[in-house]
Design a protein around this motif. Structure first.
Motif, short mmCIF file in Angstrom:
data_model
loop_
_atom_site.label_atom_id
_atom_site.label_comp_id
_atom_site.label_asym_id
_atom_site.label_seq_id
_atom_site.Cartn_x
_atom_site.Cartn_y
_atom_site.Cartn_z
N SER A 43 30.81 94.86 9.32
CA SER A 43 31.10 94.51 10.71
C SER A 43 31.69 95.66 11.49
CB SER A 43 32.11 93.36 10.76
OG SER A 43 31.59 92.21 10.16
N ALA A 44 31.45 95.62 12.78
CA ALA A 44 32.14 96.47 13.74
C ALA A 44 32.74 95.54 14.78
CB ALA A 44 31.18 97.47 14.39
N ILE A 69 24.91 89.11 16.26
CA ILE A 69 25.69 89.49 17.45
C ILE A 69 26.22 88.20 18.08
CG2 ILE A 69 25.65 90.71 19.66
CD1 ILE A 69 22.95 92.01 18.53
N GLY A 70 27.39 87.78 17.64
CA GLY A 70 27.97 86.56 18.18
C GLY A 70 27.08 85.34 18.02
N VAL A 127 31.70 88.22 22.49
CA VAL A 127 31.36 88.60 21.11
C VAL A 127 32.56 89.31 20.51
CG1 VAL A 127 29.84 90.01 19.68
CG2 VAL A 127 28.90 88.81 21.67
N SER A 128 33.02 88.87 19.34
CA SER A 128 34.18 89.48 18.72
C SER A 128 33.82 90.45 17.60
CB SER A 128 35.12 88.41 18.18
OG SER A 128 34.46 87.61 17.23
N ALA A 129 32.57 90.39 17.11
CA ALA A 129 32.14 91.31 16.06
C ALA A 129 30.62 91.36 16.01
CB ALA A 129 32.69 90.89 14.70
N VAL A 130 30.11 92.48 15.56
CA VAL A 130 28.68 92.64 15.29
C VAL A 130 28.58 92.89 13.80
CG1 VAL A 130 26.63 94.05 15.70
CG2 VAL A 130 28.23 93.57 17.58
#
Length: 155
Positions: A43-44, A69-70, A127-130
């Motif tokens: 994750s990023a 993506i979210g 979106v909190s993380a990809v």
């Protein structure tokens, strides 16, 4: 930006985002690469509705790989050579994605413009993380960069 390029399949039209979009970048989050397999992801962090995502994968033995993506998924089907349903072969065993996430839609540029897809964004909002993922075997995430973007619209 539309260009014509010679490929092994003949002359093809390539579509890439214009370079001026980089001026909208606010904050960057990156993740070190690594091996991906079923049940694992890399994750990023993100904290926005508007994003630019750049990812590169070495395909390996995975059947499917991609980005979450979210709750919206961008997937590459290795056996079918398809990025979200569009034909795209790996280049030197690798695939790359540049994804722009807007409020109502997602734009996907695959392998430096060989594929350009615009689709609706099913799950909207922040979106909190990809997350990069693989299924059906291992793949390697080479890089994952996430840029939060500012809106072009003045309030």
């Amino acid at each position: 930006r539309l260009t014509l390029r010679r490929t092994a399949d003949g002359v093809r039209l390539f579509a890439t985002p214009i370079k001026e979009l980089a001026k909208l970048r606010k904050k960057q989050s990156s993740s070190a690469g690594g091996m991906l397999s079923a049940g694992t992801s890399i994750s990023a962090a993100a904290s926005a509705e508007l994003l630019e995502i750049r990812a590169e994968f070495a395909v390996g033995r995975a059947r499917v790989l991609g980005l979450d993506i979210g709750g919206n998924r961008v997937t590459y089907d290795v056996a079918g050579n398809k990025l979200n349903g569009a034909d795209m072969k790996p280049v030197d065993g690798k695939i790359s994605m540049q994804v722009f996430v807007d409020r109502p839609m997602i734009e996907i540029c695959g392998n430096d413009g060989r594929v350009y897809i615009t689709s609706k964004r099913d799950k909207r909002g922040h979106v909190s993380a990809v997350k990069a993922f693989a299924a059906g075997g291992e793949a390697k995430l080479i890089k994952l960069d996430v840029y939060e973007l500012k809106s072009i619209w003045k309030r």
